[in-house]
Design a protein around this motif. Structure first.
Motif, short mmCIF file in Angstrom:
data_model
loop_
_atom_site.label_atom_id
_atom_site.label_comp_id
_atom_site.label_asym_id
_atom_site.label_seq_id
_atom_site.Cartn_x
_atom_site.Cartn_y
_atom_site.Cartn_z
N LEU A 1 -9.33 -8.04 -8.02
CA LEU A 1 -8.83 -6.67 -8.09
C LEU A 1 -7.89 -6.43 -6.92
CD1 LEU A 1 -8.94 -3.79 -9.29
CD2 LEU A 1 -10.86 -3.34 -7.77
N GLY A 2 -6.74 -5.84 -7.19
CA GLY A 2 -5.78 -5.51 -6.15
C GLY A 2 -5.20 -4.14 -6.36
N SER B 1 2.58 3.47 -6.76
CA SER B 1 1.22 2.95 -6.73
C SER B 1 1.14 1.82 -7.73
CB SER B 1 0.19 4.04 -7.06
OG SER B 1 0.39 4.52 -8.37
N GLY B 2 0.14 0.97 -7.56
CA GLY B 2 0.03 -0.14 -8.49
C GLY B 2 -1.32 -0.82 -8.41
N THR B 3 -1.59 -1.60 -9.44
CA THR B 3 -2.78 -2.43 -9.48
C THR B 3 -2.35 -3.84 -9.87
OG1 THR B 3 -3.18 -1.90 -11.81
CG2 THR B 3 -4.30 -0.53 -10.17
N TYR B 4 -3.17 -4.81 -9.51
CA TYR B 4 -2.91 -6.18 -9.94
C TYR B 4 -4.21 -6.95 -10.02
CZ TYR B 4 -2.77 -7.24 -4.85
OH TYR B 4 -3.05 -7.37 -3.51
N GLN B 5 -4.24 -7.92 -10.92
CA GLN B 5 -5.40 -8.78 -11.07
C GLN B 5 -5.02 -9.99 -11.91
OE1 GLN B 5 -7.66 -5.59 -13.31
NE2 GLN B 5 -8.50 -7.42 -14.24
N GLY B 6 -5.89 -10.98 -11.86
CA GLY B 6 -5.67 -12.21 -12.59
C GLY B 6 -5.46 -13.38 -11.66
N GLY B 7 -5.64 -14.57 -12.17
CA GLY B 7 -5.56 -15.75 -11.32
C GLY B 7 -6.68 -15.71 -10.29
#
Length: 121
Positions: free
Chosen positions: A52-53, A42-48
């Motif tokens: 929210l991902g 599982s993972g999250t990502y954000q920025g740029g």
């Protein structure tokens, strides 16, 4: 079932930044954070451009993974896609990820991208 121990060691609770992603939305300001539980990822990502991902996936081989991802952009776009990747190591000993990916909803096309672990050293 594949033995995910090496992938667990390389990905679990580690953060990554974009090395190359010419066709995608994530860029230099996007940070990805992964968690691994057995063969589940599982993972999250954000920025740029990403507000929210989220990601969910699985280990598919000794050094391979597959993920489904979804994100909300700063422009309010809701997008989702798939990726298949390889987990590697660069000369400095940092974990690398190389993906082939495509959009499932909200956009068309796809591409290739690569990521490198953010050094905590």
């Amino acid at each position: 079932m594949h033995t995910p121990s090496e992938i667990h060691r390389r990905l679990n609770n580690r953060r990554f930044t974009v090395a190359s992603n010419t066709q995608g939305l994530s860029g230099a300001g996007t940070v990805f954070h992964y968690l691994v539980d057995g063969d589940a990822i599982s993972g999250t990502y954000q920025g740029g451009r990403i507000r929210l991902g989220k990601q969910v996936g699985r280990v598919t081989g000794v050094d391979t993974i597959e993920l489904l991802f979804q994100c909300l952009t700063l422009d309010g776009e809701l997008l989702s896609g798939w990726s298949r990747g390889t987990v590697g190591v660069d000369p400095a000993g940092l974990t690398t990820l190389s993906f082939e990916w495509g959009w499932l909803s909200g956009a068309t096309g796809g591409g290739e991208s690569s990521y490198v672990e953010l050094s905590s050293r």
